[in-house]
Write a protein that holds these residues in place. Structure first.
Motif, PDB file in Angstrom:
ATOM      1  N   ARG A   1      -4.179   6.807 -10.891  1.00 13.49           N
ATOM      2  CA  ARG A   1      -3.312   7.964 -10.688  1.00 13.49           C
ATOM      3  C   ARG A   1      -3.446   8.924 -11.861  1.00 13.49           C
ATOM      4  O   ARG A   1      -3.740   8.506 -12.996  1.00 13.49           O
ATOM      5  CB  ARG A   1      -1.868   7.547 -10.493  1.00 13.49           C
ATOM      6  N   PRO A   2      -3.214  10.209 -11.623  1.00 13.38           N
ATOM      7  CA  PRO A   2      -3.310  11.165 -12.719  1.00 13.38           C
ATOM      8  C   PRO A   2      -2.269  10.846 -13.784  1.00 13.38           C
ATOM      9  O   PRO A   2      -1.175  10.354 -13.471  1.00 13.38           O
ATOM     10  CB  PRO A   2      -3.020  12.514 -12.045  1.00 13.38           C
ATOM     11  N   PRO A   3      -2.574  11.105 -15.053  1.00 11.46           N
ATOM     12  CA  PRO A   3      -1.571  10.849 -16.109  1.00 11.46           C
ATOM     13  C   PRO A   3      -0.381  11.758 -15.929  1.00 11.46           C
ATOM     14  O   PRO A   3      -0.481  12.888 -15.452  1.00 11.46           O
ATOM     15  CB  PRO A   3      -2.341  11.150 -17.401  1.00 11.46           C
TER      16      PRO A   3
ATOM     17  N   ALA B   1       0.838  -1.203   0.000  1.00 13.51           N
ATOM     18  CA  ALA B   1       0.000   0.000   0.000  1.00 13.51           C
ATOM     19  C   ALA B   1       0.872   1.252   0.000  1.00 13.51           C
ATOM     20  O   ALA B   1       0.585   2.221  -0.726  1.00 13.51           O
ATOM     21  CB  ALA B   1      -0.931  -0.009   1.205  1.00 13.51           C
ATOM     22  N   ARG B   2       1.941   1.260   0.795  1.00 16.87           N
ATOM     23  CA  ARG B   2       2.834   2.422   0.816  1.00 16.87           C
ATOM     24  C   ARG B   2       3.490   2.620  -0.540  1.00 16.87           C
ATOM     25  O   ARG B   2       3.598   3.755  -1.028  1.00 16.87           O
ATOM     26  CB  ARG B   2       3.903   2.248   1.900  1.00 16.87           C
ATOM     27  N   TRP B   3       3.926   1.527  -1.168  1.00 21.75           N
ATOM     28  CA  TRP B   3       4.558   1.648  -2.482  1.00 21.75           C
ATOM     29  C   TRP B   3       3.588   2.234  -3.499  1.00 21.75           C
ATOM     30  O   TRP B   3       3.957   3.115  -4.282  1.00 21.75           O
ATOM     31  CB  TRP B   3       5.049   0.272  -2.947  1.00 21.75           C
ATOM     32  N   MET B   4       2.337   1.764  -3.503  1.00 21.18           N
ATOM     33  CA  MET B   4       1.367   2.296  -4.464  1.00 21.18           C
ATOM     34  C   MET B   4       1.111   3.774  -4.216  1.00 21.18           C
ATOM     35  O   MET B   4       1.009   4.563  -5.169  1.00 21.18           O
ATOM     36  CB  MET B   4       0.071   1.477  -4.411  1.00 21.18           C
ATOM     37  N   ASP B   5       1.020   4.184  -2.965  1.00 25.84           N
ATOM     38  CA  ASP B   5       0.876   5.618  -2.669  1.00 25.84           C
ATOM     39  C   ASP B   5       2.061   6.405  -3.212  1.00 25.84           C
ATOM     40  O   ASP B   5       1.896   7.488  -3.791  1.00 25.84           O
ATOM     41  CB  ASP B   5       0.755   5.834  -1.159  1.00 25.84           C
ATOM     42  N   GLU B   6       3.264   5.882  -3.025  1.00 25.02           N
ATOM     43  CA  GLU B   6       4.465   6.570  -3.505  1.00 25.02           C
ATOM     44  C   GLU B   6       4.482   6.700  -5.022  1.00 25.02           C
ATOM     45  O   GLU B   6       5.045   7.656  -5.565  1.00 25.02           O
ATOM     46  CB  GLU B   6       5.708   5.814  -3.038  1.00 25.02           C
ATOM     47  N   GLN B   7       3.853   5.760  -5.715  1.00 21.24           N
ATOM     48  CA  GLN B   7       3.811   5.796  -7.179  1.00 21.24           C
ATOM     49  C   GLN B   7       2.679   6.672  -7.713  1.00 21.24           C
ATOM     50  O   GLN B   7       2.568   6.854  -8.930  1.00 21.24           O
ATOM     51  CB  GLN B   7       3.664   4.377  -7.737  1.00 21.24           C
TER      52      GLN B   7
END
Length: 217
Positions: free
Chosen positions: A209-211, A182-188
């Motif tokens: 996520r925004p383009p 979850a932290r990794w996805m937030d960071e990405q």
């Protein structure tokens, strides 16, 4: 997960076929699903998949393109199609045996919207005529045991195929790194919310996520 048969994420399982049937009982559905050796959780509907089916938010009205990522023999895809009968439900896996079972189970359980598709390790469909993007909802019990680098590549490929306002729901065992994922996805750049936890699993809601600047819409 059937630990004795790691072939579930291989394109052509080498373990001998031994078919069986499992029953999936939910408040709104009762499904009979054909399974086999060499596919994910071939002896039962695993607890993580069951948690996702019980606790995921309702499929949004009007959602046209849904995805079961890593479909196995199809419990998520079949349930999605039964709950959203007007939607296209794309079910993808690298495992030939799993994709064939998913298609069989969709036909046997009146889930006409399911499109079971074989993909390669990069997420490209074996059939070049198939387009796999623009998904309103992705549900997945992702293959954590392929290793972190491969898992990150897999999620990057498929989460970036969400529509602009699309959402994914992932179920991950807590002791296999649900919180670090979850932290990794937030960071990405994907907004990730921990939805619920039960029986050692965590359910994660993920927003598109925004383009990136300069990226074609």
């Amino acid at each position: 997960m059937v630990e004795s048969h790691p072939q579930y994420f291989e394109p052509k399982p080498q373990v001998a076929s031994r078919r069986r049937t499992v029953t999936l009982e939910l408040e709104d559905l009762s499904l009979q699903l054909a399974t086999d050796t060499g596919v994910f959780s071939g002896d039962r509907v695993d607890p993580g998949t069951r948690l996702l089916l019980q606790e995921a938010p309702a499929l949004p009205p009007g959602a046209a393109r849904l995805l079961d990522l890593g479909c196995g023999y199809g419990p998520l895809a079949v349930a999605m199609a039964r709950r959203a009968p007007d939607a296209e439900v794309w079910a993808v896996d690298v495992n030939e045996r799993a994709v064939a079972l998913c298609a069989e189970n969709a036909a046997a359980n009146d889930a006409a919207g399911v499109r079971a598709v074989l993909v390669d390790a990069e997420g490209d469909p074996v059939d070049p005529a198939v387009t796999l993007r623009g998904f309103d909802v992705i549900w997945s019990n992702p293959p954590i045991r392929i290793g972190k680098p491969a898992l990150h590549r897999l999620l990057t490929t498929w989460l970036d195929r969400l529509s602009d306002d699309g959402r994914a729901v992932l179920v991950v065992q807590k002791h296999l790194g649900a919180d670090s994922l979850a932290r990794w996805m937030d960071e990405q750049g994907w907004t990730t919310t921990r939805r619920t936890s039960r029986a050692g699993y965590r359910l994660l809601d993920v927003s598109a996520r925004p383009p990136s600047p300069g990226t074609d819409p």
